[in-house]
Every structure is written in structure tokens, then in C-alpha cells.
Design an enzyme around this catalytic site. Structure first.
Site, mmCIF file in Angstrom:
data_model
loop_
_atom_site.group_PDB
_atom_site.id
_atom_site.type_symbol
_atom_site.label_atom_id
_atom_site.label_comp_id
_atom_site.label_asym_id
_atom_site.label_seq_id
_atom_site.Cartn_x
_atom_site.Cartn_y
_atom_site.Cartn_z
ATOM 1 N N ASN A 8 0.858 -1.188 0.000
ATOM 2 C CA ASN A 8 0.000 0.000 0.000
ATOM 3 C C ASN A 8 0.897 1.242 0.000
ATOM 4 O O ASN A 8 1.668 1.457 0.940
ATOM 5 C CB ASN A 8 -0.895 -0.034 1.249
ATOM 6 C CG ASN A 8 -1.824 1.158 1.326
ATOM 7 O OD1 ASN A 8 -1.411 2.275 1.042
ATOM 8 N ND2 ASN A 8 -3.053 0.934 1.714
ATOM 9 N N HIS A 11 1.137 6.272 1.648
ATOM 10 C CA HIS A 11 1.926 7.259 2.398
ATOM 11 C C HIS A 11 3.079 7.840 1.592
ATOM 12 O O HIS A 11 3.694 8.813 2.028
ATOM 13 C CB HIS A 11 2.323 6.692 3.760
ATOM 14 C CG HIS A 11 1.097 6.429 4.583
ATOM 15 N ND1 HIS A 11 0.155 7.414 4.803
ATOM 16 C CD2 HIS A 11 0.604 5.303 5.148
ATOM 17 C CE1 HIS A 11 -0.856 6.897 5.498
ATOM 18 N NE2 HIS A 11 -0.608 5.618 5.711
ATOM 19 N N HIS A 44 -5.591 3.584 -1.418
ATOM 20 C CA HIS A 44 -6.893 3.859 -0.799
ATOM 21 C C HIS A 44 -7.338 5.260 -1.212
ATOM 22 O O HIS A 44 -6.706 6.244 -0.833
ATOM 23 C CB HIS A 44 -6.727 3.771 0.734
ATOM 24 C CG HIS A 44 -8.007 3.896 1.491
ATOM 25 N ND1 HIS A 44 -8.105 3.568 2.826
ATOM 26 C CD2 HIS A 44 -9.240 4.302 1.122
ATOM 27 C CE1 HIS A 44 -9.341 3.775 3.245
ATOM 28 N NE2 HIS A 44 -10.053 4.232 2.228
ATOM 29 N N ARG A 46 -9.542 8.036 -0.541
ATOM 30 C CA ARG A 46 -10.408 8.473 0.555
ATOM 31 C C ARG A 46 -11.312 9.615 0.113
ATOM 32 O O ARG A 46 -10.948 10.392 -0.771
ATOM 33 C CB ARG A 46 -9.556 8.950 1.732
ATOM 34 C CG ARG A 46 -8.879 7.817 2.460
ATOM 35 C CD ARG A 46 -8.165 8.326 3.697
ATOM 36 N NE ARG A 46 -7.743 7.206 4.516
ATOM 37 C CZ ARG A 46 -8.487 6.636 5.450
ATOM 38 N NH1 ARG A 46 -9.692 7.092 5.718
ATOM 39 N NH2 ARG A 46 -8.024 5.621 6.138
ATOM 40 N N ARG A 50 -7.003 12.826 1.066
ATOM 41 C CA ARG A 50 -5.861 13.320 1.851
ATOM 42 C C ARG A 50 -4.520 12.826 1.312
ATOM 43 O O ARG A 50 -3.510 13.459 1.543
ATOM 44 C CB ARG A 50 -6.012 12.944 3.330
ATOM 45 C CG ARG A 50 -5.793 11.484 3.614
ATOM 46 C CD ARG A 50 -5.862 11.206 5.094
ATOM 47 N NE ARG A 50 -7.248 11.282 5.572
ATOM 48 C CZ ARG A 50 -7.710 10.582 6.595
ATOM 49 N NH1 ARG A 50 -6.912 9.793 7.272
ATOM 50 N NH2 ARG A 50 -8.963 10.662 6.967
ATOM 51 N N GLU A 71 -8.707 0.443 -2.506
ATOM 52 C CA GLU A 71 -9.587 0.419 -1.342
ATOM 53 C C GLU A 71 -10.473 1.649 -1.400
ATOM 54 O O GLU A 71 -9.978 2.751 -1.670
ATOM 55 C CB GLU A 71 -8.755 0.480 -0.057
ATOM 56 C CG GLU A 71 -7.829 -0.696 0.099
ATOM 57 C CD GLU A 71 -6.807 -0.473 1.197
ATOM 58 O OE1 GLU A 71 -6.732 0.637 1.759
ATOM 59 O OE2 GLU A 71 -6.071 -1.411 1.483
ATOM 60 N N THR A 102 -8.316 3.685 8.709
ATOM 61 C CA THR A 102 -9.511 2.842 8.786
ATOM 62 C C THR A 102 -9.593 2.249 10.192
ATOM 63 O O THR A 102 -8.620 1.708 10.706
ATOM 64 C CB THR A 102 -9.416 1.715 7.729
ATOM 65 O OG1 THR A 102 -9.020 2.317 6.498
ATOM 66 C CG2 THR A 102 -10.742 1.019 7.546
ATOM 67 N N GLU A 152 -11.009 -9.426 3.247
ATOM 68 C CA GLU A 152 -9.719 -9.034 3.806
ATOM 69 C C GLU A 152 -9.956 -8.899 5.307
ATOM 70 O O GLU A 152 -10.715 -8.020 5.743
ATOM 71 C CB GLU A 152 -9.225 -7.717 3.210
ATOM 72 C CG GLU A 152 -7.895 -7.294 3.836
ATOM 73 C CD GLU A 152 -7.323 -6.008 3.238
ATOM 74 O OE1 GLU A 152 -7.771 -5.573 2.167
ATOM 75 O OE2 GLU A 152 -6.418 -5.460 3.877
ATOM 76 N N HIS A 201 -3.656 -4.516 7.904
ATOM 77 C CA HIS A 201 -3.783 -3.359 8.797
ATOM 78 C C HIS A 201 -2.874 -3.505 10.012
ATOM 79 O O HIS A 201 -3.017 -4.440 10.793
ATOM 80 C CB HIS A 201 -5.212 -3.083 9.266
ATOM 81 C CG HIS A 201 -5.429 -1.608 9.450
ATOM 82 N ND1 HIS A 201 -4.924 -0.930 10.527
ATOM 83 C CD2 HIS A 201 -6.013 -0.671 8.655
ATOM 84 C CE1 HIS A 201 -5.210 0.357 10.397
ATOM 85 N NE2 HIS A 201 -5.856 0.541 9.271
HETATM 86 N N1 PXP Z 1 -6.035 -2.924 4.257
HETATM 87 C C1 PXP Z 1 -6.973 -1.946 4.343
HETATM 88 C C2 PXP Z 1 -8.369 -2.274 3.948
HETATM 89 C C3 PXP Z 1 -6.639 -0.645 4.756
HETATM 90 O O1 PXP Z 1 -7.597 0.303 4.830
HETATM 91 C C4 PXP Z 1 -5.292 -0.367 5.061
HETATM 92 C C5 PXP Z 1 -4.905 1.036 5.446
HETATM 93 O O2 PXP Z 1 -5.156 1.892 4.372
HETATM 94 C C6 PXP Z 1 -4.352 -1.405 4.948
HETATM 95 C C7 PXP Z 1 -4.751 -2.678 4.564
HETATM 96 C C8 PXP Z 1 -2.902 -1.199 5.236
HETATM 97 O O3 PXP Z 1 -2.729 -0.931 6.592
HETATM 98 P P1 PXP Z 1 -1.312 -0.446 7.102
HETATM 99 O O4 PXP Z 1 -1.017 0.844 6.418
HETATM 100 O O5 PXP Z 1 -1.508 -0.301 8.569
HETATM 101 O O6 PXP Z 1 -0.322 -1.513 6.728
#
Ligand code: PXP
Length: 249
Positions: A8, A11, A44, A46, A50, A71, A102, A152, A201
Site C-alpha cells: 500500500n 503514504h 486507498h 479516501r 488526503r 480500497e 480505517t 480481507e 492493517h
Molecule cells: N487494508 C486496508 C483495507 C486498509 O484500509 C489499510 C490502510 O489503508 C491497509 C490494509 C494497510 O494498513 P497499514 O497501512 O496499517 O499496513
């Protein structure tokens, strides 16, 4: 079989949006992740935009050669974007405008009509429909009812418990083990229903191993800790370290 890793890269966009600047480039980030062995890229979109912007999705759709997972909340606005972008997969997530990240899984039960309609539209377009849910049998049952192809499982509670789990007998360790059991049972139930199982997550190289040992977990979506480590060691090294932590299990 070793579970797949989707990185992901939200960031990377967070850093870019801090200055509304062209860098760091999301495409460059995606390519480095793929070269380092990532099986896919997750972003993701949003409601408040952001980090990831709509335009990023179109650029990534062209650039990502592995697998693009988006996402999003199951709103009409987001469904229109999904229809235009056609990612490989969409993970439907809950979204609270004030949240930092989330906060837990989607309540499929209480939103059953909306989620069923969204799943049906995604599947009609040939996009894999995944639901981000807590490892709760009622939610897994609901995911099956709405014809999702994948769940998930939210690992946030497990990940949070591992932060205080330094000793094997500490309170954190007891909670971490309880959460791990919920994940194990949830994954088994989902697989029994014919659902693909992903997890994510809050996972880090230190806590991912126990989840990777759950044989039904086929895919991880991991962002924050990979990008955090990348600040110090570089993105390629950070992705490789996560890949190895998953493969060791
Ligand atoms: N899965 C989902 C559905 C999420 O919303 C997120 C955070 O955007 C992640 C995985 C990844 O989580 P993390 O950034 O804590 O690894």
C-alpha cells in the site's frame, strides 16, 4: 504457498501532498515495489483525498504491471471512479471522515443492500470484489451472502495487541493470541465458504509471521510500516524485508 504481498503506497502520496509537489512519484514507488518482489500495489482513495488523488488511479492503472487493488468506501462517488479506472480488485472499506486511518472492518450486516449492490456492479465489470471486515463469523457469513469473492480480515486488533506483547506471558501476548485465534478461525470459515482470504492493517515485519502461518491467508495488504522503514533503508530494501518476513512463516 507463500501469501502474496500488495504494498500500500498511500503514504508516498502523503509525503507528496504535504507540499502538493510532483514528488515523490507514485509511479516510481510502484515500480520499485514491483521490482522488489511485491505482487501488487494497493491504494486507498479516501473521500477527503488526503493522500491518493483520482488522477493517481488512472496513472497507476497504466503503470502497474502486477495487480492494482483500490480500497474505497461503497459510495456512489467511489463506484463511479472504480468503473472508470477498472482496477484488478476493489476492497470495500468503511470510512469515517474524522478517522486517522480505517478504524475496523466494514459492517456488511447493517449495510447489506448497499454492499450487495456494490459487489454486483464490481463483479459485472470483472473487478474482484473484496470486503475488509473484522474476523467475525457474522460478517464473514454476510460477505458470503452478498456474493463477495474475497474477504480481507482486519488485523488491527491483533497488531495493536502485539505492541504490548514483548513477553510470552504478558497481557499483550494473551490478547495477541486471542486475536490470532479469531483470525485463524475467521480465515478457516471464509475459506470453507469458498471466499479468498486476505489480511491487513497494522502489520510489521515483527508481527506478520504469525498471520502468514495461517494457511488460508493468500494475500497481505501492508503499507504504513513498509513506507516507514523505507524512510531509513529505502523502499526496495523495506519491501524485500517484508517479503522475507512473510516467506519465513
Ligand atoms: N487494508 C486496508 C483495507 C486498509 O484500509 C489499510 C490502510 O489503508 C491497509 C490494509 C494497510 O494498513 P497499514 O497501512 O496499517 O499496513
Amino acid at each position: 504457498m507463500t501469501a502474496r504481498l500488495n504494498v500500500n503506497i498511500d503514504h508516498v502520496a502523503t509525503v507528496r501532498q504535504a507540499r502538493r509537489a510532483p514528488e515523490p512519484s507514485l509511479v516510481a514507488a510502484a515500480m520499485i515495489c514491483e521490482q522488489a518482489g511485491a505482487d501488487g500495489i494497493t491504494v486507498h482513495l479516501r473521500g477527503d483525498r488526503r493522500h491518493i488523488q483520482d488522477a493517481d488511479l488512472f496513472v497507476l492503472r497504466q503503470a502497474v504491471t502486477t495487480y492494482l487493488n483500490v480500497e474505497m468506501a461503497a459510495t456512489e462517488e467511489m463506484m463511479k471512479v472504480a468503473i472508470d479506472v477498472k482496477p484488478d480488485a476493489v476492497s470495500l472499506v468503511p470510512e469515517n471522515p474524522k478517522e486517522i486511518t480505517t478504524e475496523g472492518g466494514l459492517n456488511v450486516r447493517t449495510n447489506i443492500a448497499i454492499v450487495r449492490a456494490a459487489v454486483s456492479r464490481l463483479r459485472e465489470m470483472g473487478v474482484l470484489a473484496s470486503l475488509f471486515i473484522d474476523p467475525d463469523p457474522f460478517q464473514i457469513e454476510a460477505a458470503r451472502e452478498v456474493n463477495a469473492q474475497q474477504v480481507e480480515l482486519c488485523t488491527a486488533a491483533y497488531a495493536e495487541a502485539t505492541l504490548g506483547a514483548s513477553g510470552i506471558h504478558g497481557e499483550g501476548a494473551v490478547r495477541a493470541n486471542q486475536e490470532l485465534r479469531r483470525l485463524r478461525e475467521g480465515a478457516a470459515l471464509a475459506a470453507q465458504y469458498g471466499l479468498h482470504v486476505a489480511a491487513g492493517h497494522g502489520l510489521t515485519v515483527r508481527n506478520v509471521g504469525a498471520v502468514a502461518e495461517i494457511s488460508e491467508v493468500e494475500e497481505f495488504n501492508i503499507g504504513h510500516s513498509i513506507i516507514s522503514q523505507a524512510v531509513f533503508v529505502g523502499l526496495e530494501k523495506s519491501v524485500r524485508a517484508m517479503r522475507e518476513a512473510i516467506a519465513r512463516a
